[in-house]
Design an enzyme around this catalytic site. Structure first.
Site, PDB file in Angstrom:
ATOM      1  CG  HIS A 266     -30.255 -14.263 -38.964  1.00  0.00           C
ATOM      2  ND1 HIS A 266     -29.160 -15.074 -38.941  1.00  0.00           N
ATOM      3  CD2 HIS A 266     -31.017 -14.699 -39.998  1.00  0.00           C
ATOM      4  CE1 HIS A 266     -29.248 -15.972 -39.922  1.00  0.00           C
ATOM      5  NE2 HIS A 266     -30.372 -15.766 -40.579  1.00  0.00           N
ATOM      6  CG  HIS A 307     -24.929 -19.700 -32.878  1.00  0.00           C
ATOM      7  ND1 HIS A 307     -25.625 -20.829 -33.235  1.00  0.00           N
ATOM      8  CD2 HIS A 307     -24.704 -19.024 -34.019  1.00  0.00           C
ATOM      9  CE1 HIS A 307     -25.799 -20.845 -34.539  1.00  0.00           C
ATOM     10  NE2 HIS A 307     -25.249 -19.753 -35.054  1.00  0.00           N
ATOM     11  CG  ASP A 364     -22.951 -11.970 -37.465  1.00  0.00           C
ATOM     12  OD1 ASP A 364     -23.918 -12.633 -37.065  1.00  0.00           O
ATOM     13  OD2 ASP A 364     -22.678 -11.799 -38.670  1.00  0.00           O
TER      14      ASP A 364
HETATM   15  C1  SDX Z   1     -26.238 -15.527 -36.767  1.00  0.00           C
HETATM   16  O1  SDX Z   1     -28.825 -19.705 -36.486  1.00  0.00           O
HETATM   17  C2  SDX Z   1     -27.740 -19.479 -37.164  1.00  0.00           C
HETATM   18  O2  SDX Z   1     -27.059 -20.396 -37.611  1.00  0.00           O
HETATM   19  C3  SDX Z   1     -27.407 -18.013 -37.370  1.00  0.00           C
HETATM   20  C4  SDX Z   1     -26.044 -17.710 -37.980  1.00  0.00           C
HETATM   21  C5  SDX Z   1     -25.959 -18.162 -39.435  1.00  0.00           C
HETATM   22  O3  SDX Z   1     -24.845 -18.396 -39.924  1.00  0.00           O
HETATM   23  O4  SDX Z   1     -27.030 -18.172 -40.107  1.00  0.00           O
HETATM   24  O5  SDX Z   1     -25.016 -18.346 -37.240  1.00  0.00           O
HETATM   25  C6  SDX Z   1     -25.783 -16.210 -38.004  1.00  0.00           C
HETATM   26  O6  SDX Z   1     -27.335 -15.065 -36.716  1.00  0.00           O
HETATM   27  C7  SDX Z   1     -25.328 -15.485 -35.571  1.00  0.00           C
HETATM   28  C8  SDX Z   1     -25.967 -14.800 -34.322  1.00  0.00           C
HETATM   29  C9  SDX Z   1     -25.853 -13.297 -34.486  1.00  0.00           C
HETATM   30  N1  SDX Z   1     -26.632 -12.602 -33.447  1.00  0.00           N
HETATM   31  C10 SDX Z   1     -26.004 -11.940 -32.449  1.00  0.00           C
HETATM   32  O7  SDX Z   1     -24.793 -11.916 -32.287  1.00  0.00           O
HETATM   33  C11 SDX Z   1     -26.957 -11.156 -31.531  1.00  0.00           C
HETATM   34  C12 SDX Z   1     -26.576 -11.396 -30.050  1.00  0.00           C
HETATM   35  N2  SDX Z   1     -26.881 -12.758 -29.720  1.00  0.00           N
HETATM   36  C13 SDX Z   1     -28.183 -13.067 -29.232  1.00  0.00           C
HETATM   37  O8  SDX Z   1     -29.207 -12.186 -29.337  1.00  0.00           O
HETATM   38  C14 SDX Z   1     -28.489 -14.535 -29.011  1.00  0.00           C
HETATM   39  O9  SDX Z   1     -27.356 -15.108 -28.493  1.00  0.00           O
HETATM   40  C15 SDX Z   1     -28.957 -15.295 -30.229  1.00  0.00           C
HETATM   41  C16 SDX Z   1     -30.129 -14.633 -30.879  1.00  0.00           C
HETATM   42  C17 SDX Z   1     -27.858 -15.449 -31.231  1.00  0.00           C
HETATM   43  C18 SDX Z   1     -29.373 -16.693 -29.758  1.00  0.00           C
HETATM   44  O10 SDX Z   1     -30.463 -16.513 -28.945  1.00  0.00           O
HETATM   45  P1  SDX Z   1     -31.199 -17.766 -28.206  1.00  0.00           P
HETATM   46  O11 SDX Z   1     -30.630 -19.058 -28.638  1.00  0.00           O
HETATM   47  O12 SDX Z   1     -32.669 -17.570 -28.344  1.00  0.00           O
HETATM   48  O13 SDX Z   1     -30.717 -17.571 -26.718  1.00  0.00           O
HETATM   49  P2  SDX Z   1     -31.483 -16.747 -25.632  1.00  0.00           P
HETATM   50  O14 SDX Z   1     -31.832 -15.383 -26.178  1.00  0.00           O
HETATM   51  O15 SDX Z   1     -32.573 -17.604 -25.091  1.00  0.00           O
HETATM   52  O16 SDX Z   1     -30.338 -16.537 -24.541  1.00  0.00           O
HETATM   53  C19 SDX Z   1     -30.050 -17.524 -23.572  1.00  0.00           C
HETATM   54  C20 SDX Z   1     -29.504 -16.736 -22.383  1.00  0.00           C
HETATM   55  C21 SDX Z   1     -30.436 -15.618 -21.919  1.00  0.00           C
HETATM   56  O17 SDX Z   1     -30.177 -15.377 -20.547  1.00  0.00           O
HETATM   57  P3  SDX Z   1     -31.153 -16.140 -19.411  1.00  0.00           P
HETATM   58  O18 SDX Z   1     -32.571 -15.780 -19.770  1.00  0.00           O
HETATM   59  O19 SDX Z   1     -30.846 -17.626 -19.554  1.00  0.00           O
HETATM   60  O20 SDX Z   1     -30.661 -15.534 -18.113  1.00  0.00           O
HETATM   61  O21 SDX Z   1     -28.281 -16.078 -22.765  1.00  0.00           O
HETATM   62  C22 SDX Z   1     -28.464 -14.665 -22.702  1.00  0.00           C
HETATM   63  C23 SDX Z   1     -29.962 -14.409 -22.684  1.00  0.00           C
HETATM   64  O22 SDX Z   1     -30.277 -13.203 -22.040  1.00  0.00           O
HETATM   65  N3  SDX Z   1     -27.832 -14.107 -23.914  1.00  0.00           N
HETATM   66  C24 SDX Z   1     -27.067 -13.009 -23.929  1.00  0.00           C
HETATM   67  C25 SDX Z   1     -26.597 -12.908 -25.268  1.00  0.00           C
HETATM   68  N4  SDX Z   1     -27.097 -13.922 -26.003  1.00  0.00           N
HETATM   69  C26 SDX Z   1     -27.856 -14.654 -25.165  1.00  0.00           C
HETATM   70  N5  SDX Z   1     -26.738 -12.110 -22.974  1.00  0.00           N
HETATM   71  C27 SDX Z   1     -25.909 -11.088 -23.337  1.00  0.00           C
HETATM   72  N6  SDX Z   1     -25.412 -10.939 -24.623  1.00  0.00           N
HETATM   73  C28 SDX Z   1     -25.748 -11.814 -25.581  1.00  0.00           C
HETATM   74  N7  SDX Z   1     -25.278 -11.655 -26.864  1.00  0.00           N
END
Ligand code: SDX
Length: 425
Positions: A266, A307, A364
């Site tokens: 997050h 996201h 971010d």
């Molecule tokens: C914020 O919710 C909000 O509005 C939050 C926010 C706000 O203003 O409040 O926007 C702020 O928190 C932004 C997000 C910051 N976090 C990151 O940058 C961390 C990296 N991103 C992730 O960990 C992930 O993308 C999330 C947590 C942001 C979202 O996760 P989800 O929706 O639960 O997605 P998921 O983990 O189920 O991923 C879906 C697929 C997976 O692969 P498969 O299982 O389908 O093969 O996408 C892949 C994941 O492995 N994946 C990534 C990835 N993010 C998702 N692979 C590599 N790098 C990544 N960053």
């Protein structure tokens, strides 16, 4: 939006007609509140990916189109034409202030900017290298100890006052936390200055009070706070609402929001992005970083990418991406990490793994590069996010407190433990 106003769910020999709630914008929602009573079923939705927890009029996001509206105003227009304090007023009150209202609001925030001496004692009690988010959590919780005599949540004016105090004091707490980490003496905010300048001066002024404000820095930070102000039911805002639903005071609710924001999935991602870029080190290593990010066994993710809602560009990332180069140029800062970030974004956006999963840069991804150029240390990045987001947390808390449909948050579960068994022996 469908033209259905109800749906029927058939569960074996039982069936139930469920009403459909029509939003102003976005997906229709099936109201399942009578599902269990009529069919005995619960629903399961880990991470609430398709579940609305409340009705809200504050912010709207269209993840497919990359749209973000604060009280109906597109984030791009607010970024160009508004100021953070005007956006705060808009989020809390629902309408933009006129000139007199904005002036009065600025004056009230200035009047509430100082903090009780006990806060300095609390911050001073932390180790110099304590994470600033731990200190911010404690300091905000302590505000409830200071204002315990005005926490009657049934009193609209006391709710409003608590909201103003939080928005006015979080910058002061943030500045004091920064100074504690740097071994600088605690100080007081210069209430003759505007909101952002006051924060900058208190944070960076020398022990003798000297500090030269740079209007490019003030403008950049004002814009970053606008972009971080609110984002509907994200994890930290949902945390504030869950805590608020128990009748806990607003300081406790916002302190809980700070801890939720801290996580690297997050708001902690902005700190994690900079560490990731430093680990990658140079544009030559970008390809191998992308390969590692696609390998689930590597435990490495591209921080600042992906996201839960945006399956298109995060509109905030677009604005921040555009401003990064401009701010660094204005400040005469050359940061090789910017080249790494640009190359990483280009490589990921052309890679099937990221394209197929609709993983784009989020808010971010670039923000840390700007904070670094503004001389803000990495460990303070998420505090900066919390500073901007306090207005959103407070706006949602205020909205929740007058929501006739608000109930204490208490999800159900799918129990997978042992069946009943007797205690033998
Ligand atoms: C914020 O919710 C909000 O509005 C939050 C926010 C706000 O203003 O409040 O926007 C702020 O928190 C932004 C997000 C910051 N976090 C990151 O940058 C961390 C990296 N991103 C992730 O960990 C992930 O993308 C999330 C947590 C942001 C979202 O996760 P989800 O929706 O639960 O997605 P998921 O983990 O189920 O991923 C879906 C697929 C997976 O692969 P498969 O299982 O389908 O093969 O996408 C892949 C994941 O492995 N994946 C990534 C990835 N993010 C998702 N692979 C590599 N790098 C990544 N960053």
């Amino acid at each position: 939006m469908s033209d259905l106003d109800q749906v029927t769910l058939n569960a074996g020999e039982k069936s139930v007609v469920l009403p459909v709630i029509k939003p102003t914008l976005g997906n229709d929602c099936v109201d399942i509140s009578k599902l269990t009573k009529e069919t005995g079923y619960f629903t399961y939705d880990s991470g609430f990916t398709a579940t609305a927890s409340c009705k809200s009029a504050i912010t709207y996001i269209d993840g497919d189109k990359g749209v973000l509206l604060y009280r109906g105003y597109p984030i791009e227009q607010l970024s160009e034409k508004s100021s953070y304090v005007e956006v705060v007023y808009l989020l809390i009150n629902g309408e933009r202030p006129d000139a007199a209202q904005l002036k009065a609001f600025n004056e009230e925030l200035a009047a509430e900017a100082t903090v009780d001496a006990s806060i300095n004692t609390l911050i001073g009690s932390f180790a110099k290298d304590a994470h600033p988010m731990a200190i911010l959590t404690a300091a905000i919780a302590q505000l409830s100890g200071i204002y315990h005599a005005s926490l009657d949540l049934a009193d609209a004016e006391q709710r409003r006052k608590a909201a103003v105090r939080l928005i006015a004091k979080v910058p002061t707490l943030s500045a004091l936390i920064y100074r504690h980490g740097k071994g600088l003496p605690a100080n007081t905010p210069d209430t003759s200055l505007d909101y952002v300048s006051r924060f900058l001066k208190q944070t960076f002024e020398a022990a003798d009070g000297s500090y030269e404000l740079n209007q490019d820095v003030v403008k950049a930070l004002d814009l970053l706070f606008i972009l971080h102000a609110d984002h509907e039911q994200n994890a930290s805002t949902s945390t504030v609402r869950l805590v608020g639903s128990t009748g806990a005071n607003p300081y406790a609710s916002v302190a809980a929001g700070v801890t939720a924001l801290w996580g690297p999935a997050h708001g902690g991602a902005n700190e994690a992005v900079l560490k990731m870029l430093e680990e990658i080190g140079s544009a030559d290593n970008v390809e191998s970083a992308v390969v590692k990010a696609k390998d689930k066994t590597s435990g490495f993710r591209l921080m600042g990418f992906g996201h839960r809602v945006y399956k298109n560009f995060d509109p905030r990332a677009k604005v921040i991406g555009e401003m990064t180069g401009k701010v660094l140029k204005q400040l005469g800062v050359q940061d090789p990490l910017l080249d790494v970030a640009v190359k990483l974004e280009q490589a990921a956006l052309q890679d099937e793994y990221f394209v197929a999963r609709k993983l784009y840069p989020n808010v971010d991804f670039y923000s840390g590069i700007i904070y670094k150029a503004l001389q803000i240390p990495t460990e303070m990045f998420t505090v900066m996010f919390a500073l901007g987001r306090t207005s959103g947390w407070v706006a949602h808390w205020l909205e929740q407190q007058v929501d006739p449909e608000m109930k204490i948050g208490r999800p159900r579960q799918v129990y997978t433990g042992s069946d009943v068994r007797d205690y033998q022996g």
